[in-house]
Design a protein around this motif. Structure first.
Motif, PDB file in Angstrom:
ATOM      1  N   LEU A  48       5.491   4.048  10.262  1.00 27.82           N
ATOM      2  CA  LEU A  48       5.508   4.326   8.826  1.00 27.82           C
ATOM      3  C   LEU A  48       4.254   5.075   8.400  1.00 27.82           C
ATOM      4  CD1 LEU A  48       6.655   0.792   7.652  1.00 27.82           C
ATOM      5  CD2 LEU A  48       8.044   2.855   7.535  1.00 27.82           C
ATOM      6  N   ASP A  49       4.408   5.899   7.405  1.00 24.91           N
ATOM      7  CA  ASP A  49       3.279   6.538   6.743  1.00 24.91           C
ATOM      8  C   ASP A  49       2.938   5.709   5.507  1.00 24.91           C
ATOM      9  OD1 ASP A  49       1.544   9.101   6.291  1.00 24.91           O
ATOM     10  OD2 ASP A  49       2.529   8.714   4.367  1.00 24.91           O
ATOM     11  N   ILE A  50       1.698   5.202   5.428  1.00 23.89           N
ATOM     12  CA  ILE A  50       1.335   4.273   4.352  1.00 23.89           C
ATOM     13  C   ILE A  50       1.325   4.961   2.998  1.00 23.89           C
ATOM     14  CG2 ILE A  50      -0.468   2.731   3.501  1.00 23.89           C
ATOM     15  CD1 ILE A  50       1.058   1.713   5.918  1.00 23.89           C
ATOM     16  N   ALA A  51       0.846   6.190   2.945  1.00 20.18           N
ATOM     17  CA  ALA A  51       0.740   6.880   1.649  1.00 20.18           C
ATOM     18  C   ALA A  51       2.115   7.102   1.019  1.00 20.18           C
ATOM     19  CB  ALA A  51       0.008   8.204   1.834  1.00 20.18           C
ATOM     20  N   SER A  52       3.052   7.626   1.796  1.00 17.09           N
ATOM     21  CA  SER A  52       4.388   7.907   1.248  1.00 17.09           C
ATOM     22  C   SER A  52       5.291   6.680   1.257  1.00 17.09           C
ATOM     23  CB  SER A  52       5.050   9.028   2.044  1.00 17.09           C
ATOM     24  OG  SER A  52       5.329   8.604   3.380  1.00 17.09           O
ATOM     25  N   ALA A  98      -5.751  -4.624   3.626  1.00 18.12           N
ATOM     26  CA  ALA A  98      -7.064  -4.664   4.257  1.00 18.12           C
ATOM     27  C   ALA A  98      -7.028  -4.025   5.640  1.00 18.12           C
ATOM     28  CB  ALA A  98      -7.563  -6.104   4.343  1.00 18.12           C
ATOM     29  N   ALA A  99      -5.981  -4.327   6.397  1.00 19.24           N
ATOM     30  CA  ALA A  99      -5.858  -3.761   7.743  1.00 19.24           C
ATOM     31  C   ALA A  99      -5.668  -2.247   7.681  1.00 19.24           C
ATOM     32  CB  ALA A  99      -4.694  -4.413   8.478  1.00 19.24           C
ATOM     33  N   ALA A 100      -4.890  -1.774   6.709  1.00 18.58           N
ATOM     34  CA  ALA A 100      -4.687  -0.333   6.566  1.00 18.58           C
ATOM     35  C   ALA A 100      -5.997   0.372   6.215  1.00 18.58           C
ATOM     36  CB  ALA A 100      -3.631  -0.056   5.508  1.00 18.58           C
ATOM     37  N   ALA A 101      -6.818  -0.282   5.407  1.00 20.22           N
ATOM     38  CA  ALA A 101      -8.080   0.334   4.996  1.00 20.22           C
ATOM     39  C   ALA A 101      -9.070   0.431   6.160  1.00 20.22           C
ATOM     40  CB  ALA A 101      -8.687  -0.463   3.847  1.00 20.22           C
ATOM     41  N   ARG A 102      -9.129  -0.607   6.990  1.00 20.44           N
ATOM     42  CA  ARG A 102     -10.112  -0.597   8.070  1.00 20.44           C
ATOM     43  C   ARG A 102      -9.598   0.085   9.338  1.00 20.44           C
ATOM     44  NH1 ARG A 102      -8.359  -6.072   8.309  1.00 20.44           N
ATOM     45  NH2 ARG A 102      -7.310  -6.527  10.303  1.00 20.44           N
ATOM     46  N   GLN A 124       7.106 -12.158  13.368  1.00 22.60           N
ATOM     47  CA  GLN A 124       5.737 -11.885  13.787  1.00 22.60           C
ATOM     48  C   GLN A 124       5.606 -10.387  14.040  1.00 22.60           C
ATOM     49  OE1 GLN A 124       4.395 -13.755  17.455  1.00 22.60           O
ATOM     50  NE2 GLN A 124       2.295 -13.799  16.700  1.00 22.60           N
ATOM     51  N   THR A 125       4.574  -9.790  13.461  1.00 21.93           N
ATOM     52  CA  THR A 125       4.337  -8.359  13.588  1.00 21.93           C
ATOM     53  C   THR A 125       3.054  -8.120  14.376  1.00 21.93           C
ATOM     54  OG1 THR A 125       5.499  -7.744  11.553  1.00 21.93           O
ATOM     55  CG2 THR A 125       3.804  -6.240  12.339  1.00 21.93           C
ATOM     56  N   PHE A 126       3.138  -7.229  15.366  1.00 21.17           N
ATOM     57  CA  PHE A 126       1.968  -6.727  16.079  1.00 21.17           C
ATOM     58  C   PHE A 126       1.897  -5.232  15.766  1.00 21.17           C
ATOM     59  CE2 PHE A 126       3.422 -10.365  18.518  1.00 21.17           C
ATOM     60  CZ  PHE A 126       2.239 -11.051  18.773  1.00 21.17           C
ATOM     61  N   GLY A 127       0.905  -4.828  14.981  1.00 20.14           N
ATOM     62  CA  GLY A 127       0.853  -3.438  14.550  1.00 20.14           C
ATOM     63  C   GLY A 127      -0.504  -2.803  14.766  1.00 20.14           C
ATOM     64  N   HIS A 128      -0.563  -1.511  14.465  1.00 22.52           N
ATOM     65  CA  HIS A 128      -1.816  -0.755  14.597  1.00 22.52           C
ATOM     66  C   HIS A 128      -1.834   0.318  13.513  1.00 22.52           C
ATOM     67  CE1 HIS A 128      -4.993   1.806  16.273  1.00 22.52           C
ATOM     68  NE2 HIS A 128      -5.370   0.720  16.948  1.00 22.52           N
ATOM     69  N   SER A 134      -5.636  14.321   9.009  1.00 20.67           N
ATOM     70  CA  SER A 134      -5.225  14.829   7.696  1.00 20.67           C
ATOM     71  C   SER A 134      -5.478  13.835   6.580  1.00 20.67           C
ATOM     72  CB  SER A 134      -3.737  15.181   7.742  1.00 20.67           C
ATOM     73  OG  SER A 134      -2.958  14.021   8.022  1.00 20.67           O
ATOM     74  N   GLY A 135      -6.026  12.680   6.918  1.00 23.83           N
ATOM     75  CA  GLY A 135      -6.314  11.681   5.896  1.00 23.83           C
ATOM     76  C   GLY A 135      -5.223  10.663   5.678  1.00 23.83           C
ATOM     77  N   HIS A 136      -4.132  10.788   6.405  1.00 28.24           N
ATOM     78  CA  HIS A 136      -3.048   9.825   6.278  1.00 28.24           C
ATOM     79  C   HIS A 136      -3.330   8.594   7.147  1.00 28.24           C
ATOM     80  CE1 HIS A 136       0.159  12.141   4.089  1.00 28.24           C
ATOM     81  NE2 HIS A 136      -0.748  13.081   4.313  1.00 28.24           N
ATOM     82  N   VAL A 137      -2.661   7.504   6.785  1.00 27.63           N
ATOM     83  CA  VAL A 137      -2.737   6.273   7.569  1.00 27.63           C
ATOM     84  C   VAL A 137      -1.348   6.008   8.138  1.00 27.63           C
ATOM     85  CG1 VAL A 137      -3.230   3.804   7.587  1.00 27.63           C
ATOM     86  CG2 VAL A 137      -4.556   5.332   6.127  1.00 27.63           C
TER      87      VAL A 137
END
Length: 479
Positions: A48-52, A98-102, A124-128, A134-137
């Motif tokens: 997923l793209d966090i911004a959109s 918080a995880a997306a920011a760091r 249960q989610t294991f993500g990164h 480009s500044g996207h998360v």
């Protein structure tokens, strides 16, 4: 197991040139393998793209949320957030932000309300989270259903709570020891707990006599601390009672002083905590066993995917073959789950494998003594039966009306013997290339049993004979 048909110059395929297989490093091939493996293992994936708030979910991810997959896997972050249980929503939103920011790894356990039936399940989610140039998360990861694990943990917590309540209601003994060395007293409850007959007071040497030698050091250390003025001590040790039973004891004591502040006596209580200790052991065993089985299952699925997709089969045929092998694996797991993964009757294992293939009972003769097979060899044997049965139905004796199969097992001294014999089938092709099934039987099954597997293509059918040391295949005492 697969058997290659001999090629010929005639038929409807004459003159056709099959498309060359895609290279193993083709990204599309890698994606297909990963999708098949994760879907088969019950693991959903996402990107997923966090911004959109838009991205991709695998079909299993949609299924876990109780949603219909979109044709292209298009997903929305908001749709996931809406499914999170209201009791967990604020926490997960904060942790996710918080995880997306760091950036970096993220792991979470939470409840969701399925969209289709409203059922509450644990995921249960294991993500990164990756911060792109480009500044996207970008958020990628996997999600699995851990409802059964959570239910087991809740059941275990409730069991421990009942144990604590029962201990509080009774089963407590008490004692006192005078610091001047004049002895002490013990309640009948304490004497019963450590296995000494009530009716009199015992010396300290007599009281500690039932303590197991390997726990005596802790008892001696507690005694030394008391003499040095320790205000309170808790010790756990095991005692062997007069009936031979070993029980765990919790000993909690504190020092009392006289009016002058001098040590006067040591008073305390003892409790039987055997069940509590066993519960801790069961909990550790449950967690370790769950982790072990999940890792083993994923390894098997990965191997099945790799071996199936590396063949020259068209993708549709390879996918169908892979799915059939997953069904065979699931069937073996279901049978063992019913037996709590202890062991399984070979008769039940054979019947289950053949029924899963749809083989008529009249076509197969099954015979052998009442033996219980160990879990890991049972899974390997079930997979081998799937390969043998599939091969027999496509090319062997079960492909013609007159063909039959005999499945037998037994003991020859200290050796376990299993055989699959086909008769009345068509003659085998002159040119054969060993397929995945052949390799699995000759290598994987034989290695699991530390034995041997011999396959012979005779004039009227295939014969497979597996031998192994008895102790590697059969549960002790069931032979």
């Amino acid at each position: 197991m697969t058997r290659e048909r001999p090629s010929s110059g005639g038929g409807t395929n004459a003159g056709r040139h099959p498309a060359p297989p895609r290279p193993a490093d083709d990204p599309a091939v890698a994606h297909e393998r990963l999708l098949l493996a994760t879907e088969g293992a019950g693991v959903g994936t996402y990107d997923l793209d966090i911004a959109s708030g838009h991205g991709y979910w695998s079909p299993r991810a949609f299924a876990l949320l109780g949603m219909e997959p979109t044709p292209d896997g298009a997903a929305r972050l908001e749709a996931w957030s809406e499914r999170i249980h209201e009791a967990d929503r604020a926490r997960i939103a904060a942790e996710h932000a918080a995880a997306a920011a760091r950036g970096g790894a993220w792991q979470a356990e939470y409840r969701i309300v399925r969209a289709d039936d409203g059922a509450v399940v644990w995921l249960q989610t294991f993500g990164h989270f990756t911060h792109t140039a480009s500044g996207h998360v970008r958020s990628t990861g996997v999600v699995i259903d851990i409802t059964e694990k959570k239910q087991a943990e809740a059941s275990l917590r409730e069991s421990e709570s009942r144990l604590r309540r029962s201990q509080e209601a009774g089963g407590v003994g008490s004692y006192e020891w005078f610091m001047d060395g004049s002895g002490g007293t013990q309640s009948e409850g304490m004497l019963r707990l450590i296995g000494l007959p009530p009716g009199r007071n015992y010396t300290f040497k007599e009281i500690i006599a039932p303590v197991l030698p390997e726990d005596m050091e802790d008892v001696i250390a507690t005694t030394r601390a008391i003499r040095e003025g320790s205000p309170r001590r808790e010790t756990h040790y095991r005692v062997r009672r007069s009936d031979g039973e070993v029980r765990w004891i919790r000993d909690i004591g504190q020092l009392e002083r006289d009016e002058a502040g001098r040590p006067y006596r040591w008073v305390g209580i003892v409790q039987d905590i055997t069940e509590e200790k066993r519960a801790e052991e069961r909990r550790e065993l449950l967690i370790n066993e769950l982790n072990h089985r999940v890792k083993n299952t994923l390894a098997v699925v990965q191997s099945l995917a790799h071996q199936t997709l590396r063949s020259a089969l068209p993708l549709d045929a390879a996918r169908a073959s892979f799915e059939q092998r997953l069904v065979a694996l699931a069937t073996a797991h279901d049978l063992l789950t019913k037996e709590s993964w202890q062991s399984i009757a070979i008769t039940e294992l054979v019947d289950g494998a053949l029924k899963a293939l749809g083989v008529a009972e009249s076509r197969v003769a099954v015979a052998g003594p009442d033996l219980q097979m160990k879990p890991k060899p049972a899974v390997s044997l079930s997979m081998a039966l799937h390969e043998l049965g599939t091969n027999a139905m496509k090319y062997g004796s079960l492909s013609v009306e007159t063909g039959r199969v005999a499945v037998n097992w037994g003991l020859e001294g200290e050796t376990f013997v299993f055989s699959w014999v086909e008769r009345g089938g068509p003659p085998p092709p002159e040119v054969r290339q060993p397929g995945f099934g052949t390799r699995m039987i000759q290598l994987a099954l034989a290695a699991e049993l530390d034995g041997s597997a011999e396959l012979r293509f005779e004039a009227d059918g295939l014969t497979c004979r597996v031998t192994a040391p008895l102790g590697n295949a059969v549960e002790p005492g069931r032979a």
